[in-house]
Structures are given as structure tokens and as C-alpha cells.
Design an enzyme around this catalytic site. Structure first.
Site, PDB file in Angstrom:
ATOM      1  N   HIS A 110      -4.284 -67.135  10.962  1.00  0.00           N
ATOM      2  CA  HIS A 110      -4.220 -66.056  11.941  1.00  0.00           C
ATOM      3  C   HIS A 110      -2.840 -65.952  12.584  1.00  0.00           C
ATOM      4  O   HIS A 110      -2.446 -64.865  13.017  1.00  0.00           O
ATOM      5  CB  HIS A 110      -5.297 -66.253  13.009  1.00  0.00           C
ATOM      6  CG  HIS A 110      -6.656 -65.835  12.546  1.00  0.00           C
ATOM      7  ND1 HIS A 110      -7.590 -65.261  13.374  1.00  0.00           N
ATOM      8  CD2 HIS A 110      -7.245 -65.890  11.323  1.00  0.00           C
ATOM      9  CE1 HIS A 110      -8.699 -64.998  12.695  1.00  0.00           C
ATOM     10  NE2 HIS A 110      -8.509 -65.377  11.439  1.00  0.00           N
ATOM     11  N   HIS A 289     -12.260 -68.953   2.329  1.00  0.00           N
ATOM     12  CA  HIS A 289     -13.685 -69.089   2.568  1.00  0.00           C
ATOM     13  C   HIS A 289     -14.311 -70.231   1.776  1.00  0.00           C
ATOM     14  O   HIS A 289     -15.528 -70.422   1.810  1.00  0.00           O
ATOM     15  CB  HIS A 289     -14.391 -67.768   2.271  1.00  0.00           C
ATOM     16  CG  HIS A 289     -14.076 -66.706   3.271  1.00  0.00           C
ATOM     17  ND1 HIS A 289     -14.587 -65.421   3.201  1.00  0.00           N
ATOM     18  CD2 HIS A 289     -13.283 -66.726   4.372  1.00  0.00           C
ATOM     19  CE1 HIS A 289     -14.113 -64.711   4.224  1.00  0.00           C
ATOM     20  NE2 HIS A 289     -13.318 -65.490   4.941  1.00  0.00           N
TER      21      HIS A 289
END
Length: 773
Positions: A110, A289
């Protein structure tokens, strides 16, 4: 673009009341919190943005050399310290599965994922995740906990390890700890010391406590051009995230509608804006993921405010969760609950295997967020992150299902499913690109893991110099040769500035080094047409010199372009009666077309360039509601210019006749090519009356009040320096009777600064201060 997105309509006095902020009679504010000037004057150009993140905010001081300090760190010992921390769970924020690795990957992702190719802003390079607004975006929920967990490491290594480097390195350590062989790590990121108020992140209408609200739809509609579903529907430039306060896309789909195909469209738009192709996009999503879980145990409206507006006793931590322990199994982050794989701490291919092996149905998390669960009751389950012996169904997000239903993404997924080694390498390289994309040229990379075998196209590689370098005598001889070609002062100055001013400090791309002005796409830009014959003439100078110079000396076209500009400025100063030497540092090299990513460099093409008085005809359509002068300010900001440097460069370029189209706009002189102060003198001439030429308010005519004679033409980029109070105060200095010597000296200094912005091969690239950030 800058945050100064201004609407030039409705400026008459009877609209003033509507433009005042709510509670206009209470604008006096309170002690220490007076209302901003933007509250009173929303159209005001924020010139002060050019002076932010300066040395006054930096506790390390101007002489701090980060490269020297970073070199003292034992990188292996540092990585060992980080990995020990990752597997040492603490009570105040217990680790999922006993390992902080997945949440640290998210933190680093992020931090880097804010990067956008349109203006090079965002990225992990200055650790902006510590400051508003990024620190308090809903999508960054609980990254404050990750950074606080890293505080002991930061304190131990002190100034030798920036927060920006620590965050990225921790992400790498986490991946290694979970079994991935990373592609490498380069240090060299310098921390910022205050929030970034100049980057426009889009309309701030998003309601973080209700992602399904009408506000969310209004906000999204304001970020996108065209009508949803039409061919022309696209995200506004320079934005990259599909929604405000998100890093990429809404994981529940556009408008949280659960539409996988719509999600795939958003993913492709946003990841392309972040300089990622389809294969890199799939690698990053599937790779990311493979680890950890998503958190959605508590409804959003129960969660406290983000760090920037949390109560003082929270000590900089936000998103207080009042349910149960407030962490661990009660954690709330994005609202989606669950994990993608049976082993969230191991690098493997089970994310893709699970995605394609099972059908999924829409369900809701405990927080009410839309997610997907396998329809097969015998599908693998994932262990609870905190309660031994408890397991849960697998989870997929709408943005995961998107990879399965989009035909092109599906092809990439099937390729990775068939070859895990290919997937591993693709993710490693994509992660390296994600976390290093904004660092600029390899000259800025530090540390033993920074050297890799191949040059990567996204690093804008430069070849080694061809032949022996030129010396001072060669420089003087070449200047005489260039001036003898008959090329004008105007054309030479224009060409040099056109090459150098492509630089942007946001991601350290562009500039004259490499000679890319002579390559596609830059040679084909309309704004650069004037440079083509100049470059051709300089090629002949290069051929003659290379063919006759002794000792195997060679001069690059990149050096000749800059040197031609320096020779022109010296000539212009002599003609103004102020002889001066313009600094020139040789050593630039010429790259090749094969080493130039045309698509990525096309993003550097200016649609508005106030320095060269250029405005694309489609500018209103490309940047609706944006004033050209706001883009001009943004360009000055990307060049790291101060307000005086911005002013002096513009005035000098005007009298040098450096308009892109060769027009007379802003050329307030009868002595074109002479480095005079005429631009400033005539700009402040009170005998001139300026009137707009038409309702577009983009061009103006200056008329002599006494005679009615039309004396000069101008654009908004010219009149800006007379209309803005801060800039006019600077103009007055150069317009004064004693202004010429100061003007020439200041112009030459600013000129040299721009010519050297990309020369990380010779200048200190890791010192404190605004130029280094």
C-alpha cells in the site's frame, strides 16, 4: 496535476457569498486553527506549495548524507532483526497465525501502490503513508499498527535507515520468510518530513463508514469521464485508484456491486495507470493473495476515526475497534473476512488452484461486505488466525473472481497455473517493480542487493559512455562550433530546455540524459517540433567531432543539446551587457530506441507547458475545469523550483523567444534572444491595459491606454506573474532599475539546476533537503 483544480467561471462579486465556506461569519477560527486561505479564496493559486518539505522541516539537516549512513548498516543483520520481529507476536496487536509477514506485505504494497504513471506521484519513496491524507485512507486501515510494530527497528538503526526503506525492506523480508525468493532490494529512499499538500488524489466525497452509500456513487462518478458502460468511460488523469481513499479498486466491485467483469475493467484501468501490464497485474494480485487474510468482523460504523483525527490520547493510532479485544479475531480492516488459501503463511500456487477449481457464490461477511464462498462443501478450508482447531471456508473477493472471468486475465492465470516457476519469477519481478518504480535511475540504488544482472526497461536504462569523455577545452571549442552553425539563440535554448524539462522529481524520470529528445515518442510531440532541425544540426556537429577528436574522445548528442543551450544563454547574456559563464557538466550518454519504453514515456508529454507557452487544443477536454496556470505551477513543482526560480526562468525563456510555436505571446521585448529584463518591465507597465481575446480566457491583448495601440499578446501563463501577489512581488525585484545583474545571475543558476536535475551520476542523490526528496 496539482491540487489547484480551479473553475474559472462565476467569478463576479455576486457569486462570492456562494463561494465562502460554510459558516462564513465564523471564519475567524480558533487560536492556532485559523481558516485556510483556500477557505476564503478557493481559486487562489497555492504558490507556497513550491516551498514545502524544505530543510526547515528536516531534523537531519542539509549535510546529512543518507548513502554514507546506509552503507554502514549490515544488511543481513538488519534483515535478521526484522524477521525475528515478524515472528514475535505482541499482546497489543497479536499477529495473525503468529506471523506479521502478511500484514507487512500489505503495508509495503500500500505504500508503493499509490504510484501513478501520469505524473509520477505516489509510491513508497518518501514514506508518505505516515502522513495525511494517505495515512488515514480507509484502504490503509491498520497500517498504522504495522508501522508502530516496526518502531523498535527504526529506533535501533536511527537515521541510517529511513522509514521508506524500512517499510519496503520489511515487505521483502516477509516474503522471504514465507518462502518466496525475492528479486532484490535497493535502499536509497529519503523520508519526507511533512504531509504532501500538492498531490491531487481526486474528489474527497467518499464516506468511509458506508461504502454502499450514495456518496460513494457520487464520488466515483466525479472521478470518471463519460457514461458507465460506454467506450469512452475512463478514469480522470492523473488519478490511478478507481475510488477515493482506495489504493486500487473496490474489492467488492464497482459501486460495491459484486460485478466481476466491471471489477476487471477497473483493475485494468488502475493497474495500467500504475505502469503495470496484464501479466504483472495478475502476478501481483495472485501473489499478494497467496498470503494472509482479510478482516471484516465488525461493521464499519462501529470503528473509530482514522489516525489524523483520532483523539490525542490515541498517540497517532486510529481506527479504534470497540468490539471484544479490538484486535486479533475481532480485527476489522476492509470489511471482508477470510483467507484465500489453506496455508496463509506459505508461498505456493493454491490461490490460483482454488480460484479455478471451484465455483463461488456471493455471501456477506460479519461486517456486511460482499464476498464469495465456494459452493462445494468439500472445498479446502483455512485455519482461524487466532483460535486453534477452528477453520473457515475459503474466501474470494469480487476482484479475485474478475481474474477468472476476464478473458485476458484468465489466460495469464492459466499460464501461471501450468508453470509455478514462471509465476514465481513474474511475481518477484512485479513486486520489485512495484516497490522500486518511483526511485528513478539505478544511480540512486543503494545496498548489496541492489545490483541485478539485467537492466529493466521500466528503469529507463542508460548505456555506458562511448569513448573517452570531453574536457574543458573541448567544451569551449564545441560551443564555438555550435554557434557557428547559424542556429539561433532562441532555437538552441528552446531545444535544451525541451530536453531537460521533461524531468519530474516525483519519480526521477525524464531529463536530458539519454538524449531521448531525439527518439520516439519525444521527437514526435507537437510541443517539440522546433527541436527537430536543431537536433539534426547537432548530429552533424557530433559526427564531425567524433571523427576528428584525438584520443578516442566522443561527445554525446545529449551533451551537445545541453551545451548548445548553455552557449545560447551565454551569448544572450553578453548581448544584454552582462557577460557570464554558464556551468556545464559533461558526461551524459545517448540511449537507444530499444531501451526506451515508448508507452511509458508518452505519459511525460505535456498537455500544457507554461514554460514554453504551449497549450494543447484538447486541453479543456483532457483536464476539464483545470486552469492552465495550475498545471504550470504543478510543472514547476515537479522541477523542484522555488517561486523565484519559476519566475526568473519564465521571464528569461520569454525574452529568449522560447515559445513552442514561435509565437509572440509573452515575448514582451523587441530584442528577442537578449537576456534582458524586458518581460518583467512590460508586465508591470501600468500604462498597459489587458483584455481577454475571447470567452475562453486563454489569450489576452495588452493595449497602451493613452493611444489604444495593441502592444503585446499574452497567455494565462504570462499574466499569472503579474496577477498573483506572491509572484508579482518577485517580478518587481527584476523589473527594478538594478534588476538586470541579479536577473542574469539568477536565471543562469536556475537554468543550470534544470539541466542537472537528472544527473544522479554526478550529484549527491541521497542528501537531505527538497532537491534530494
Amino acid at each position: 496535476m496539482s491540487a489547484d483544480r480551479t473553475d474559472r467561471t462565476d467569478t463576479s462579486s455576486h457569486h462570492m457569498a456562494a463561494r465562502l465556506p460554510a459558516g462564513g461569519d465564523r471564519l475567524g477560527g480558533t487560536f492556532g486553527q485559523s481558516p485556510s486561505l483556500e477557505a476564503w479564496y478557493p481559486q487562489r493559486l497555492r504558490v507556497e506549495l513550491l516551498h514545502r518539505n524544505g530543510l526547515d522541516a528536516d531534523p537531519l539537516g542539509a549535510d546529512f548524507d543518507y548513502a554514507a549512513e546506509f552503507a554502514k548498516i549490515d544488511l543481513e543483520a538488519l534483515k535478521a532483526d526484522i524477521k525475528r520481529l515478524l515472528t514475535t507476536s505482541v499482546d497489543w496487536w497479536p499477529a495473525d497465525y503468529g506471523n506479521y509477514g502478511p500484514q507487512m506485505v500489505r503495508m509495503a504494497w500500500h505504500a508503493a501502490g499509490t504510484y501513478r504513471i501520469a505524473d509520477g506521484r505516489g509510491g513508497a519513496g518518501t514514506a508518505m503513508q505516515r502522513f495525511a491524507p494517505i495515512s488515514s485512507w480507509w484502504d490503509n486501515g491498520n497500517t498504522d499498527k504495522s508501522r508502530r510494530l516496526l518502531q523498535p527497528i527504526k529506533h535501533r538503526y536511527g537515521a541510517a535507515l529511513s522509514w521508506a526503506d524500512l517499510m519496503v525492506l520489511t515487505g521483502n523480508c516477509a516474503l522471504e520468510l514465507m518462502g518466496l525468493r525475492t528479486y532484490g532490494f535497493a535502499g536509497g529512499r529519503l523520508d519526507a518530513w511533512e504531509p504532501d499538500e500538492g498531490t491531487w488524489w481526486g474528489p474527497e466525497v467518499w464516506n468511509p463508514h458506508d461504502v454502499h452509500s450514495s456518496d460513494d456513487m457520487v464520488q466515483r462518478d466525479q472521478r470518471w469521464h463519460g457514461k458507465n458502460g460506454d467506450a469512452g468511460y475512463d478514469l480522470q488523469s492523473p488519478l490511478a485508484a478507481s475510488h477515493q481513499a482506495l489504493i486500487y479498486v473496490n474489492p467488492e466491485g464497482p459501486y460495491a456491486n459484486g460485478d466481476p467483469l466491471g471489477s476487471a475493467r477497473d483493475i485494468r484501468t488502475t493497474f495500467t495507470r500504475m505502469a503495470m501490464n496484464d501479466e504483472e497485474t495478475v502476478a501481483l494480485i495472485a501473489g499478494g493473495h497467496a498470503f494472509g487474510k482479510s478482516h471484516g468482523q465488525v461493521k464499519a460504523d462501529r470503528i473509530g476515526p482514522p489516525p489524523e483525527i483520532a483523539p490525542i490520547e490515541a498517540m497517532g493510532l486510529g481506527w479504534h475497534n470497540p468490539e471484544g479485544s479490538g484486535n486479533g479475531r475481532h480485527t476489522m480492516t476492509n470489511g471482508i473476512e477470510g483467507s484465500w488459501t489453506p496455508n496463509p503463511l506459505r508461498w505456493d500456487n493454491t490461490y490460483l488452484e482454488n480460484l479455478f477449481a471451484y465455483d463461488y457464490e456471493q455471501t456477506r461477511s460479519p461486517a456486511g461486505a460482499l464476498q464469495w464462498t465456494p459452493t462445494d462443501p468439500d472445498a479446502p478450508r483455512t485455519p482461524d488466525a487466532h483460535v486453534p482447531g477452528v477453520s473457515h471456508p475459503l474466501m474470494m473477493m469480487t476482484s479475485d473472481i474478475a481474474l477468472k472471468v476476464d478473458p485476458e486475465y484468465r489466460k495469464v492465470c492459466e499460464k501461471f497455473l501450468a508453470d509455478f516457476d514462471t509465476f514465481t519469477l513474474a511475481f518477484s519481478k512485479a513486486w520489485y517493480k512495484l516497490t522500486h518504480r518511483d526511485m528513478g535511475p539505478r544511480f540512486r540504488y543503494l545496498g548489496p542487493e541492489a545490483t541485478i544482472e539485467d537492466d529493466l526497461l521500466w528503469q529507463d536504462p542508460l548505456p555506458e559512455a562511448d569513448g573517452a569523455p570531453i574536457d574543458g577545452d573541448d567544451v569551449e571549442a564545441l560551443k564555438r562550433t555550435i554557434l557557428a552553425t547559424g542556429l539561433s539563440v532562441s532555437d538552441l535554448a528552446f531545444t535544451a530546455f525541451s530536453a531537460a524539462s521533461t524531468y519530474r522529481d516525483s519519480d526521477k524520470r525524464g531529463g536530458a540524459n539519454g538524449g531521448r529528445l531525439a527518439l520516439a515518442p519525444q521527437r514526435d510531440w507537437a510541443v517539440n517540433r522546433r527541436t527537430v532541425p536543431v537536433v539534426d544540426a547537432l548530429r552533424r556537429v557530433k559526427a564531425d567531432f567524433d571523427g576528428s577528436a584525438a584520443g578516442g574522445k566522443r561527445v554525446s548528442l545529449a551533451d551537445l543539446i545541453v551545451l548548445g543551450g548553455c552557449a545560447a544563454v551565454e551569448q544572450a547574456a553578453r548581448d544584454a551587457g552582462v557577460p557570464t559563464a554558464v556551468p556545464f557538466t559533461p558526461g551524459r550518454v545517448d540511449t537507444t530506441q530499444e531501451l526506451t519504453d515508448v508507452e511509458m514515456f508518452e505519459w511525460l508529454r505535456p498537455v500544457a507547458d507554461g514554460f514554453r507557452n504551449h497549450l494543447d487544443a484538447d486541453f479543456p477536454a483532457v483536464a476539464p475545469g483545470v486552469a492552465p496556470e495550475a498545471v504550470f505551477l504543478d510543472r514547476a513543482n515537479l522541477l523542484t523550483l522555488t517561486a523565484p526560480e519559476w519566475t526568473v526562468l519564465t521571464g528569461g525563456l520569454r525574452v529568449l523567444g522560447a515559445n513552442a510555436d514561435g509565437s509572440a505571446a509573452g515575448v514582451f521585448t523587441d530584442r528577442i534572444g537578449v537576456l534582458s529584463t524586458d518581460f518583467f518591465v512590460h508586465l508591470t507597465d501600468t500604462e498597459l491595459v489587458w483584455t481577454k481575446d475571447d470567452e475562453t480566457e486563454t489569450t489576452f491583448t495588452g493595449t497602451v491606454q493613452a493611444t489604444g495601440e495593441a502592444r503585446f499578446s499574452a497567455t494565462r501563463a504570462d499574466l499569472l506573474f503579474g496577477s498573483n501577489a506572491q509572484l508579482r512581488s518577485i517580478v518587481d525585484v527584476y523589473a527594478a532599475s538594478d534588476g538586470l545583474p541579479r536577473f542574469v545571475a539568477d536565471f543562469v543558476a536556475a537554468w543550470d539546476k534544470v539541466m542537472m536535475l537528472d544527473r544522479f551520476d554526478v550529484k549527491g542523490a541521497h542528501r537531505s533537503g527538497p532537491m534530494a526528496a
